[in-house]
Write a protein that holds these residues in place. Structure first.
Motif, PDB file in Angstrom:
ATOM      1  N   ALA A 321       0.822  -1.208   0.000  1.00  0.00           N
ATOM      2  CA  ALA A 321       0.000   0.000   0.000  1.00  0.00           C
ATOM      3  C   ALA A 321       0.855   1.257   0.000  1.00  0.00           C
ATOM      4  CB  ALA A 321      -0.927   0.001   1.212  1.00  0.00           C
ATOM      5  N   ALA A 322       2.043   1.185   0.629  1.00  0.00           N
ATOM      6  CA  ALA A 322       2.924   2.345   0.705  1.00  0.00           C
ATOM      7  C   ALA A 322       3.671   2.603  -0.601  1.00  0.00           C
ATOM      8  CB  ALA A 322       3.927   2.151   1.841  1.00  0.00           C
ATOM      9  N   VAL A 323       4.090   1.524  -1.269  1.00  0.00           N
ATOM     10  CA  VAL A 323       4.968   1.658  -2.436  1.00  0.00           C
ATOM     11  C   VAL A 323       4.185   1.885  -3.717  1.00  0.00           C
ATOM     12  CG1 VAL A 323       6.642   0.454  -3.889  1.00  0.00           C
ATOM     13  CG2 VAL A 323       6.810   0.318  -1.398  1.00  0.00           C
ATOM     14  N   TYR A 324       3.069   1.184  -3.868  1.00  0.00           N
ATOM     15  CA  TYR A 324       2.344   1.236  -5.136  1.00  0.00           C
ATOM     16  C   TYR A 324       1.235   2.268  -5.075  1.00  0.00           C
ATOM     17  CZ  TYR A 324       4.961  -3.055  -5.560  1.00  0.00           C
ATOM     18  OH  TYR A 324       5.965  -3.963  -5.577  1.00  0.00           O
ATOM     19  N   GLN A 325       0.827   2.710  -6.231  1.00  0.00           N
ATOM     20  CA  GLN A 325      -0.114   3.814  -6.321  1.00  0.00           C
ATOM     21  C   GLN A 325      -1.501   3.317  -6.726  1.00  0.00           C
ATOM     22  OE1 GLN A 325       1.159   6.893  -5.463  1.00  0.00           O
ATOM     23  NE2 GLN A 325       2.987   5.686  -5.043  1.00  0.00           N
ATOM     24  N   GLY A 326      -2.469   4.247  -6.679  1.00  0.00           N
ATOM     25  CA  GLY A 326      -3.781   4.027  -7.275  1.00  0.00           C
ATOM     26  C   GLY A 326      -4.569   2.898  -6.637  1.00  0.00           C
ATOM     27  N   SER A 327      -5.196   2.084  -7.498  1.00  0.00           N
ATOM     28  CA  SER A 327      -6.150   1.082  -7.035  1.00  0.00           C
ATOM     29  C   SER A 327      -5.499   0.002  -6.183  1.00  0.00           C
ATOM     30  CB  SER A 327      -6.859   0.437  -8.227  1.00  0.00           C
ATOM     31  OG  SER A 327      -5.925  -0.179  -9.089  1.00  0.00           O
ATOM     32  N   SER A 328      -4.181  -0.176  -6.286  1.00  0.00           N
ATOM     33  CA  SER A 328      -3.520  -1.194  -5.490  1.00  0.00           C
ATOM     34  C   SER A 328      -3.639  -0.900  -3.996  1.00  0.00           C
ATOM     35  CB  SER A 328      -2.049  -1.298  -5.877  1.00  0.00           C
ATOM     36  OG  SER A 328      -1.923  -1.768  -7.190  1.00  0.00           O
ATOM     37  N   ARG A 329      -3.695   0.371  -3.625  1.00  0.00           N
ATOM     38  CA  ARG A 329      -3.840   0.719  -2.217  1.00  0.00           C
ATOM     39  C   ARG A 329      -5.188   0.249  -1.685  1.00  0.00           C
ATOM     40  NH1 ARG A 329      -0.968   6.541  -1.029  1.00  0.00           N
ATOM     41  NH2 ARG A 329       1.040   6.038  -1.986  1.00  0.00           N
ATOM     42  N   LEU A 330      -6.244   0.469  -2.482  1.00  0.00           N
ATOM     43  CA  LEU A 330      -7.572   0.023  -2.080  1.00  0.00           C
ATOM     44  C   LEU A 330      -7.621  -1.496  -2.012  1.00  0.00           C
ATOM     45  CD1 LEU A 330     -10.524   0.594  -1.410  1.00  0.00           C
ATOM     46  CD2 LEU A 330     -10.998   0.658  -3.876  1.00  0.00           C
ATOM     47  N   LEU A 331      -6.979  -2.154  -2.966  1.00  0.00           N
ATOM     48  CA  LEU A 331      -6.945  -3.609  -2.960  1.00  0.00           C
ATOM     49  C   LEU A 331      -6.302  -4.127  -1.679  1.00  0.00           C
ATOM     50  CD1 LEU A 331      -7.209  -6.415  -4.282  1.00  0.00           C
ATOM     51  CD2 LEU A 331      -5.013  -5.988  -5.408  1.00  0.00           C
ATOM     52  N   CYS A 332      -5.173  -3.535  -1.284  1.00  0.00           N
ATOM     53  CA  CYS A 332      -4.486  -3.975  -0.069  1.00  0.00           C
ATOM     54  C   CYS A 332      -5.362  -3.769   1.162  1.00  0.00           C
ATOM     55  CB  CYS A 332      -3.168  -3.232   0.098  1.00  0.00           C
ATOM     56  SG  CYS A 332      -1.926  -3.655  -1.150  1.00  0.00           S
ATOM     57  N   ARG A 333      -6.055  -2.661   1.217  1.00  0.00           N
ATOM     58  CA  ARG A 333      -6.959  -2.417   2.363  1.00  0.00           C
ATOM     59  C   ARG A 333      -8.069  -3.457   2.393  1.00  0.00           C
ATOM     60  NH1 ARG A 333     -11.701   0.425   3.720  1.00  0.00           N
ATOM     61  NH2 ARG A 333     -11.635   1.257   5.850  1.00  0.00           N
ATOM     62  N   ASN A 334      -8.648  -3.747   1.231  1.00  0.00           N
ATOM     63  CA  ASN A 334      -9.722  -4.739   1.187  1.00  0.00           C
ATOM     64  C   ASN A 334      -9.221  -6.122   1.587  1.00  0.00           C
ATOM     65  OD1 ASN A 334     -11.554  -2.808   0.384  1.00  0.00           O
ATOM     66  ND2 ASN A 334     -11.382  -3.287  -1.798  1.00  0.00           N
ATOM     67  N   LEU A 335      -7.994  -6.453   1.173  1.00  0.00           N
ATOM     68  CA  LEU A 335      -7.424  -7.744   1.556  1.00  0.00           C
ATOM     69  C   LEU A 335      -7.187  -7.808   3.059  1.00  0.00           C
ATOM     70  CD1 LEU A 335      -4.888  -8.381  -1.343  1.00  0.00           C
ATOM     71  CD2 LEU A 335      -7.119  -9.442  -0.996  1.00  0.00           C
ATOM     72  N   TYR A 336      -6.739  -6.689   3.634  1.00  0.00           N
ATOM     73  CA  TYR A 336      -6.547  -6.650   5.084  1.00  0.00           C
ATOM     74  C   TYR A 336      -7.878  -6.864   5.797  1.00  0.00           C
ATOM     75  CZ  TYR A 336      -5.712  -4.794   9.762  1.00  0.00           C
ATOM     76  OH  TYR A 336      -5.640  -4.637  11.127  1.00  0.00           O
ATOM     77  N   LEU A 337      -8.898  -6.129   5.387  1.00  0.00           N
ATOM     78  CA  LEU A 337     -10.201  -6.240   6.033  1.00  0.00           C
ATOM     79  C   LEU A 337     -10.854  -7.590   5.769  1.00  0.00           C
ATOM     80  CD1 LEU A 337     -11.561  -2.641   5.344  1.00  0.00           C
ATOM     81  CD2 LEU A 337     -10.575  -3.548   7.461  1.00  0.00           C
ATOM     82  N   GLY A 338     -10.399  -8.279   4.715  1.00  0.00           N
ATOM     83  CA  GLY A 338     -10.921  -9.605   4.407  1.00  0.00           C
ATOM     84  C   GLY A 338     -10.275 -10.720   5.211  1.00  0.00           C
ATOM     85  N   LEU A 339      -9.202 -10.405   5.930  1.00  0.00           N
ATOM     86  CA  LEU A 339      -8.562 -11.416   6.778  1.00  0.00           C
ATOM     87  C   LEU A 339      -9.457 -11.756   7.964  1.00  0.00           C
ATOM     88  CD1 LEU A 339      -4.922  -9.971   7.035  1.00  0.00           C
ATOM     89  CD2 LEU A 339      -5.639 -11.965   5.702  1.00  0.00           C
ATOM     90  N   PRO A 340      -9.372 -12.990   8.473  1.00  0.00           N
ATOM     91  CA  PRO A 340     -10.038 -13.277   9.747  1.00  0.00           C
ATOM     92  C   PRO A 340      -9.563 -12.282  10.792  1.00  0.00           C
ATOM     93  CG  PRO A 340      -9.204 -15.295   8.740  1.00  0.00           C
ATOM     94  CD  PRO A 340      -8.657 -14.161   7.929  1.00  0.00           C
ATOM     95  N   GLU A 341     -10.441 -11.861  11.683  1.00  0.00           N
ATOM     96  CA  GLU A 341     -10.086 -10.821  12.655  1.00  0.00           C
ATOM     97  C   GLU A 341      -8.867 -11.206  13.492  1.00  0.00           C
ATOM     98  OE1 GLU A 341     -13.305  -9.437  15.022  1.00  0.00           O
ATOM     99  OE2 GLU A 341     -14.547  -8.883  13.313  1.00  0.00           O
ATOM    100  N   SER A 342      -8.720 -12.490  13.771  1.00  0.00           N
ATOM    101  CA  SER A 342      -7.591 -12.925  14.599  1.00  0.00           C
ATOM    102  C   SER A 342      -6.256 -12.774  13.889  1.00  0.00           C
ATOM    103  CB  SER A 342      -7.774 -14.388  15.017  1.00  0.00           C
ATOM    104  OG  SER A 342      -7.787 -15.236  13.870  1.00  0.00           O
ATOM    105  N   GLU A 343      -6.268 -12.674  12.530  1.00  0.00           N
ATOM    106  CA  GLU A 343      -5.024 -12.551  11.775  1.00  0.00           C
ATOM    107  C   GLU A 343      -4.637 -11.102  11.504  1.00  0.00           C
ATOM    108  OE1 GLU A 343      -4.934 -14.920   8.263  1.00  0.00           O
ATOM    109  OE2 GLU A 343      -5.509 -16.772   9.287  1.00  0.00           O
TER     110      GLU A 343
END
Length: 381
Positions: A321-343
């Motif tokens: 999310a820090a290095v890449y620009q544009g839609s990749s940042r949103l993708l990384c956030r969505n992947l984070y929020l898609g993790l099980p809460e314990s992870e």
């Protein structure tokens, strides 16, 4: 255009697929510039592309509608249509029927050639099995409404192996590019799925377009290589250099991008990159890694975390999310929020076990707080 066989489906597909996730817009996010989008898709088909990929949620549902209109006038019979089931919207098997009915209407077709479970991860995979979605898919295949059944994937190699081994899938779709060889499924996952007979489709070969718009220090490396090197062309050809890859999807949003990518597809080949091209890509990859704010090597010594946090994955998503620009940042956030809460980083209980194990002497607890603050929307990398 070059063509390859898509695994056990035995379908001959163009090495370049048209990804309809980033169609040209008139201004607002979901207001597709229909004439421009239709012109692009038809030009691509007229020049050899025979696979169009969309999804129920693309452009707020308008993506499937525009694809359906683009494929009118005889174009539908010239392509394989792929779309996806939004698994987060499925609570009962009846939801699957309702969504597929809607997709067939939007796409103006009586069948979906390639149907995917969208953004499958370990946790959602278990839910889909419990809801009987696999049995539902088999019924749709028997009725002819779905031909081939697969999944798109955003999780670890270990999760991919579990999913691949659990069902007789026809194909899968994974994120893969030269800077993400060991991210998510990675090269190991690519080879594993292909060895099991699945047709493997690559998404994000340009990482949401961000590899086409590099930061200054990366751009300098490309420029020093000389005008004969085109970053997008070499990045795509790196993906096609792998024999396990049947197709790369590109989310193109201008006619010029379509024309350039089709030109690159005409040069696609297996094991055709030169040693000099491999060395150049390695230098670019190293620079991207140098730019990452958290110097985690993903050695895994911090695991298992007593609280269950997947520390290397959290750091990797933050770095991307820090290095890449544009839609990749949103993708990384969505992947984070898609993790099980314990992870997620938020589950850290500050015990410090990870810091005792970390060979890099990272302040892991502070960094996990930083990761969570960012993905919770309170700070930026």
């Amino acid at each position: 255009m070059e063509y390859r066989i898509l695994g056990k489906t035995q379908t001959r597909v163009s090495v370049l697929g048209f990804g309809a996730m980033r169609l040209p817009l008139r201004g607002r996010e979901n207001e597709v510039d229909e004439p421009a989008a239709i012109e692009m898709m038809r030009w691509a088909i007229d020049h050899g592309v025979n696979y169009v990929d969309t999804a129920h949620v693309y452009h707020g549902g308008n993506g499937e509608v525009v694809v359906g209109r683009a494929l009118a006038g005889g174009y539908r019979d010239r392509v394989h249509v792929a779309t996806k089931l939004p698994i987060w919207s499925v609570k009962t098997p009846e939801d699957c029927d309702r969504i597929l009915d809607q997709q067939l209407v939007r796409l103006q077709t009586d069948r979906i050639d390639f149907y995917l479970l969208h953004c499958l991860q370990k946790s959602s995979w278990l839910t889909m099995r419990e809801l009987g979605v696999l049995d539902w898919a088999q019924r749709q295949q028997a009725s002819g409404r779905i031909q081939h059944f697969g999944f798109s994937f955003h999780d670890s190699y270990e999760a991919l192996v579990e999913i691949v081994d659990a069902y007789d899938w026809s194909f899968c779709q994974i994120q893969y590019n030269f800077v993400n060889e060991d991210v998510q499924a990675g090269t190991k996952g690519l080879r594993y799925a292909a060895a099991k007979g699945l047709g493997v489709i690559v998404m994000e070969p340009l990482f949401g377009g961000t590899l086409a718009n590099p930061p200054p220090s990366v751009r300098q490396i490309w420029e020093l290589a000389g005008p004969q090197i085109q970053p997008v062309d070499l990045t795509l050809r790196w993906v096609w250099n792998h024999p396990e890859v049947a197709m790369a999807l590109s989310g193109m949003n201008t006619l010029d991008q379509v024309q350039q990518n089709i030109a690159s597809a005409s040069r696609a080949g297996v094991d055709t990159l030169t040693p000099a091209e491999h060395r150049l890509l390695a230098r670019v990859r190293d620079e991207y890694q140098r730019l990452a704010p958290i110097p985690c090597t993903k050695c895994g010594y911090c695991l298992p975390c007593p609280s269950g946090v997947h520390i290397p994955l959290n750091f990797d998503l933050y770095n991307q999310a820090a290095v890449y620009q544009g839609s990749s940042r949103l993708l990384c956030r969505n992947l984070y929020l898609g993790l099980p809460e314990s992870e997620r980083a938020a589950a850290c209980d500050q015990c410090g076990t990870c810091e005792d194990r970390c060979p890099q002497d990272l302040a892991v607890r502070d960094l996990l707080r930083q990761v969570n603050d960012h993905f919770a929307g309170t700070t930026a990398p």
